[in-house]
Write an enzyme that holds these catalytic residues in place. Structure first.
Site, mmCIF file in Angstrom:
data_model
loop_
_atom_site.group_PDB
_atom_site.id
_atom_site.type_symbol
_atom_site.label_atom_id
_atom_site.label_comp_id
_atom_site.label_asym_id
_atom_site.label_seq_id
_atom_site.Cartn_x
_atom_site.Cartn_y
_atom_site.Cartn_z
ATOM 1 N N GLY A 193 2.534 1.875 10.689
ATOM 2 C CA GLY A 193 3.433 3.011 10.529
ATOM 3 C C GLY A 193 4.125 3.439 11.808
ATOM 4 O O GLY A 193 4.743 4.501 11.860
ATOM 5 N N GLU B 204 -6.654 4.181 7.802
ATOM 6 C CA GLU B 204 -6.572 5.635 7.609
ATOM 7 C C GLU B 204 -7.873 6.192 7.029
ATOM 8 O O GLU B 204 -8.225 7.341 7.276
ATOM 9 C CB GLU B 204 -5.346 5.963 6.736
ATOM 10 C CG GLU B 204 -4.063 5.791 7.541
ATOM 11 C CD GLU B 204 -2.908 5.168 6.808
ATOM 12 O OE1 GLU B 204 -2.840 5.257 5.571
ATOM 13 O OE2 GLU B 204 -2.040 4.567 7.489
ATOM 14 N N ASN C 166 0.862 -1.184 0.000
ATOM 15 C CA ASN C 166 0.000 0.000 0.000
ATOM 16 C C ASN C 166 0.902 1.238 0.000
ATOM 17 O O ASN C 166 1.523 1.545 1.002
ATOM 18 C CB ASN C 166 -0.885 -0.031 1.261
ATOM 19 C CG ASN C 166 -1.709 1.234 1.426
ATOM 20 O OD1 ASN C 166 -1.847 2.027 0.485
ATOM 21 N ND2 ASN C 166 -2.260 1.434 2.614
ATOM 22 N N TRP C 167 0.956 1.898 -1.149
ATOM 23 C CA TRP C 167 1.875 3.029 -1.288
ATOM 24 C C TRP C 167 1.345 4.296 -0.608
ATOM 25 O O TRP C 167 2.038 5.287 -0.514
ATOM 26 C CB TRP C 167 2.146 3.309 -2.773
ATOM 27 C CG TRP C 167 2.894 2.207 -3.485
ATOM 28 C CD1 TRP C 167 3.294 0.995 -2.953
ATOM 29 C CD2 TRP C 167 3.329 2.198 -4.847
ATOM 30 N NE1 TRP C 167 3.942 0.248 -3.916
ATOM 31 C CE2 TRP C 167 3.983 0.963 -5.085
ATOM 32 C CE3 TRP C 167 3.231 3.109 -5.897
ATOM 33 C CZ2 TRP C 167 4.536 0.628 -6.331
ATOM 34 C CZ3 TRP C 167 3.775 2.780 -7.151
ATOM 35 C CH2 TRP C 167 4.420 1.549 -7.351
ATOM 36 N N LYS C 168 0.095 4.273 -0.205
ATOM 37 C CA LYS C 168 -0.551 5.442 0.421
ATOM 38 C C LYS C 168 -0.333 6.694 -0.450
ATOM 39 O O LYS C 168 -0.296 6.588 -1.658
ATOM 40 C CB LYS C 168 -0.022 5.640 1.838
ATOM 41 C CG LYS C 168 -0.067 4.364 2.663
ATOM 42 C CD LYS C 168 0.106 4.609 4.135
ATOM 43 C CE LYS C 168 0.258 3.284 4.861
ATOM 44 N NZ LYS C 168 0.107 3.387 6.295
ATOM 45 N N GLY D 275 2.909 -1.318 4.253
ATOM 46 C CA GLY D 275 2.927 0.110 3.941
ATOM 47 C C GLY D 275 4.349 0.570 3.664
ATOM 48 O O GLY D 275 4.880 0.401 2.572
ATOM 49 N N SER E 34 3.607 -2.536 10.246
ATOM 50 C CA SER E 34 5.073 -2.519 10.363
ATOM 51 C C SER E 34 5.718 -3.856 9.998
ATOM 52 O O SER E 34 6.663 -4.287 10.651
ATOM 53 C CB SER E 34 5.482 -2.072 11.779
ATOM 54 O OG SER E 34 5.005 -0.763 12.033
ATOM 55 N N HIS F 145 -9.408 0.746 4.839
ATOM 56 C CA HIS F 145 -8.084 0.874 5.468
ATOM 57 C C HIS F 145 -8.206 1.760 6.708
ATOM 58 O O HIS F 145 -9.028 2.684 6.738
ATOM 59 C CB HIS F 145 -7.083 1.473 4.473
ATOM 60 C CG HIS F 145 -5.683 1.456 5.006
ATOM 61 N ND1 HIS F 145 -5.203 2.462 5.815
ATOM 62 C CD2 HIS F 145 -4.695 0.545 4.887
ATOM 63 C CE1 HIS F 145 -3.957 2.163 6.157
ATOM 64 N NE2 HIS F 145 -3.624 1.008 5.614
ATOM 65 N N GLU G 50 -5.162 -5.465 10.525
ATOM 66 C CA GLU G 50 -4.143 -4.450 10.749
ATOM 67 C C GLU G 50 -4.427 -3.719 12.060
ATOM 68 O O GLU G 50 -5.228 -2.763 12.087
ATOM 69 C CB GLU G 50 -4.150 -3.444 9.607
ATOM 70 C CG GLU G 50 -3.913 -4.062 8.243
ATOM 71 C CD GLU G 50 -3.421 -3.025 7.255
ATOM 72 O OE1 GLU G 50 -2.252 -3.074 6.890
ATOM 73 O OE2 GLU G 50 -4.197 -2.143 6.890
#
Ligand code: PEP
Length: 260
Positions: free
Chosen positions: A182, A106, A16-18, A243, A222, A104, A176
């Site tokens: 992160g 976020e 997931n490149w965000k 991520g 992570s 997700h 997650e």
């Protein structure tokens, strides 16, 4: 090398490149991954990347014939119309996507998406011919309050509401824990396995054991080259949603190889 277990769920590693990379950097990253995992991606390990929407076309081209699939980091539940800023499943397919992330953390906690909205997105993704990954996971305070099972069960149950068993094989679940995303904090393999087993048990109750044994449940939070093998060595962990480490070719390739 991971010893596979009784149910042969193919490992699935996704990046997931965000909101990272630019066009040139994304294409370079994609090409680097292709070079690093040729002969593996799509064979012994399913591999996907979720770049920012605006780079999807170029990244799809860079990954064509590589066995690596491309997905949207989100998908809207309507097909078209007056929904400023949103992207539909049809549009994602049009630029080469086969997958989409739904819910997700976020999107849940920064943007404020509800279980009801996420459920609509999961269904719209499948109806539009995409393979959704439903992301679930508890906040740190929820874990500390002993509410992990309650929260994760709610995310799974509400996220899948109304989905019949015939459609379920399209779904991947990503567990997650939000406190591990992160942050550099990873759930221990035992902590992660406990929740994955709980999710699989819940799927057996919601559907049946055969289906529960078939659905892949990724761990995310992570994941790095040096903890990937141990996490994925757990009986109910079928891969990783990555991520930060998916933005570096060597790290992401090492995680993919750890899943072989
Ligand atoms: C993620 O974005 O889904 C994620 C797990 O991020 P990270 O690997 O950086 O914790």
């Amino acid at each position: 090398m991971i010893i596979r277990r009784a149910f042969m769920r193919k490992p699935f590693i996704a990046g997931n490149w965000k909101m990272n990379t630019d066009m040139a950097g994304g294409v370079e990253l994609a090409r680097g991954i292709v070079a690093g995992v040729s002969g593996i991606a799509g064979h012994s390990v399913d591999v996907a990347v979720y770049p920012p929407f605006i780079y999807l076309s170029e990244i799809s081209k860079a990954l064509s014939s590589s066995g690596i699939s491309v997905g949207g980091q989100d998908v809207y539940f309507e097909e078209k119309g007056a929904f400023t800023g949103e992207i539909s499943a049809v549009m994602l397919k049009d630029v080469g996507c086969v997958r989409a992330l739904c819910g997700h953390s976020e999107r849940r906690h920064v943007i404020g998406e509800s279980d009801e909205l996420i459920n609509k997105k999961v269904k719209a993704a499948i109806n539009g011919g995409l393979l959704p990954t439903l992301c679930v996971g508890e906040l740190l305070e929820e874990r500390q309050a002993g509410k992990t099972e309650e929260v994760v069960s709610r995310h799974v149950t509400k996220g899948l509401e109304g989905l019949c068993s015939e459609r379920m094989p399209a779904v991947t679940i990503a567990y997650e824990p939000v406190w591990a995303i992160g942050t550099g904090l990873t759930a221990t393999p035992e902590q992660a396995q406990e929740v994955h087993a709980m999710i699989r048990g819940l799927l057996a109750k919601l559907y049946d054991q055969g289906l529960a044994d078939e659905i892949r449940i990724q761990y995310g939070g992570s994941v790095k080259a040096d903890n990937a093998a141990e996490l994925m060595g757990q009986a109910d962990i079928d891969g990783a949603l990555v991520g930060g480490a998916s933005l570096k070719v060597d790290d992401f390739v090492a995680i993919i190889k750890a899943a072989e």
